[in-house]
Scaffold this active site. Structure first.
Site, PDB file in Angstrom:
ATOM      1  N   HIS A 101       5.159  -0.533   2.466  1.00 19.88           N
ATOM      2  CA  HIS A 101       4.200   0.538   2.213  1.00 19.88           C
ATOM      3  C   HIS A 101       4.017   0.842   0.727  1.00 19.88           C
ATOM      4  O   HIS A 101       2.910   1.057   0.262  1.00 19.88           O
ATOM      5  CB  HIS A 101       4.646   1.814   2.928  1.00 19.88           C
ATOM      6  CG  HIS A 101       3.869   2.054   4.171  1.00 19.88           C
ATOM      7  ND1 HIS A 101       4.163   1.387   5.333  1.00 19.88           N
ATOM      8  CD2 HIS A 101       2.802   2.844   4.418  1.00 19.88           C
ATOM      9  CE1 HIS A 101       3.293   1.782   6.263  1.00 19.88           C
ATOM     10  NE2 HIS A 101       2.473   2.652   5.739  1.00 19.88           N
ATOM     11  N   ARG A 140      11.799  11.098 -14.407  1.00 23.08           N
ATOM     12  CA  ARG A 140      10.457  11.027 -14.993  1.00 23.08           C
ATOM     13  C   ARG A 140       9.650  12.315 -14.801  1.00 23.08           C
ATOM     14  O   ARG A 140       8.548  12.449 -15.323  1.00 23.08           O
ATOM     15  CB  ARG A 140       9.709   9.821 -14.429  1.00 23.08           C
ATOM     16  CG  ARG A 140      10.182   8.541 -15.092  1.00 23.08           C
ATOM     17  CD  ARG A 140       9.972   7.320 -14.244  1.00 23.08           C
ATOM     18  NE  ARG A 140      10.533   6.133 -14.873  1.00 23.08           N
ATOM     19  CZ  ARG A 140      11.842   5.841 -14.902  1.00 23.08           C
ATOM     20  NH1 ARG A 140      12.727   6.652 -14.349  1.00 23.08           N
ATOM     21  NH2 ARG A 140      12.277   4.756 -15.519  1.00 23.08           N
TER      22      ARG A 140
END
Ligand code: RBF
Length: 175
Positions: A101, A140
């Protein structure tokens, strides 16, 4: 080994975002991380570039796959209202799982966001993290315990103001 400063060198120009209209479309998948990224982008635009909070429209979709369609439709609708967005930011967080996915959604989202941007002629900042694990995503978004953490939403906010301001100039023939 030779090294260099990674990431984007800040622009020497100071952009004024006070009249920019900004669209943010974000996902509700991995929302804790996404929320921090959205906050980093909005805070940077309002505090550092005078973008007016009322000129930032924040819309959500389910996952990253939906980002390009939503951005394209919302930009088109804004043009019909003659209140065109100057720039958009698509924000999502993809985390690799055990199936394919991740690869399909990342490819579709990145190609779709670029296409929406080129077709609408409105710059759309690519704010989709494609992470191999949770730790990378947290780091991040400026979360977690790592010293090297950095909220990439800040960079996306800066990029959005720069591209919105530059595109306005380009469209009026100022190069
Ligand atoms: N959307 C994301 O934004 N981030 C993800 O990490 C993410 N992982 C997914 C994993 C699977 C197995 C599935 C079925 C969907 C995932 N999605 C993810 C949602 C996807 O972007 C989209 O919303 C749905 O597929 C509905 O079109």
């Amino acid at each position: 080994m030779a090294s260099f400063t990674k990431g984007v060198t800040p622009s020497t120009e100071k952009y004024d975002g006070s009249s920019l209209r900004v669209l943010i479309v974000h996902t509700r998948w991995n929302y804790e991380v996404v929320e921090a990224l959205v906050h980093g982008a909005t805070e940077t635009m309002t505090s550092d570039y005078n973008v007016k909070p009322e000129n930032i429209s924040i819309q959500s979709v389910s996952g990253s796959y939906e980002l390009p369609f939503a951005a394209q439709q919302l930009i088109a609708a804004s043009k019909m209202r003659s209140q065109s967005f100057d720039v958009a930011i698509c924000i999502g967080v993809l985390i690799k799982g055990s199936t394919m996915h991740f690869e399909y959604i990342a490819e579709a989202a990145s190609q779709g966001i670029m296409r929406a941007s080129l077709d609408s002629r409105v710059p759309i900042v690519f704010g989709v993290l494609t992470c191999l694990n949770d730790e990378q995503a947290l780091e991040r978004a400026g979360l977690g315990d790592k010293k090297s953490k950095h909220n990439h939403g800040i960079d996306w906010g800066r990029c959005a103001v720069e591209m919105g301001a530059k595109n306005r100039n380009w469209m009026s023939g100022i190069i």
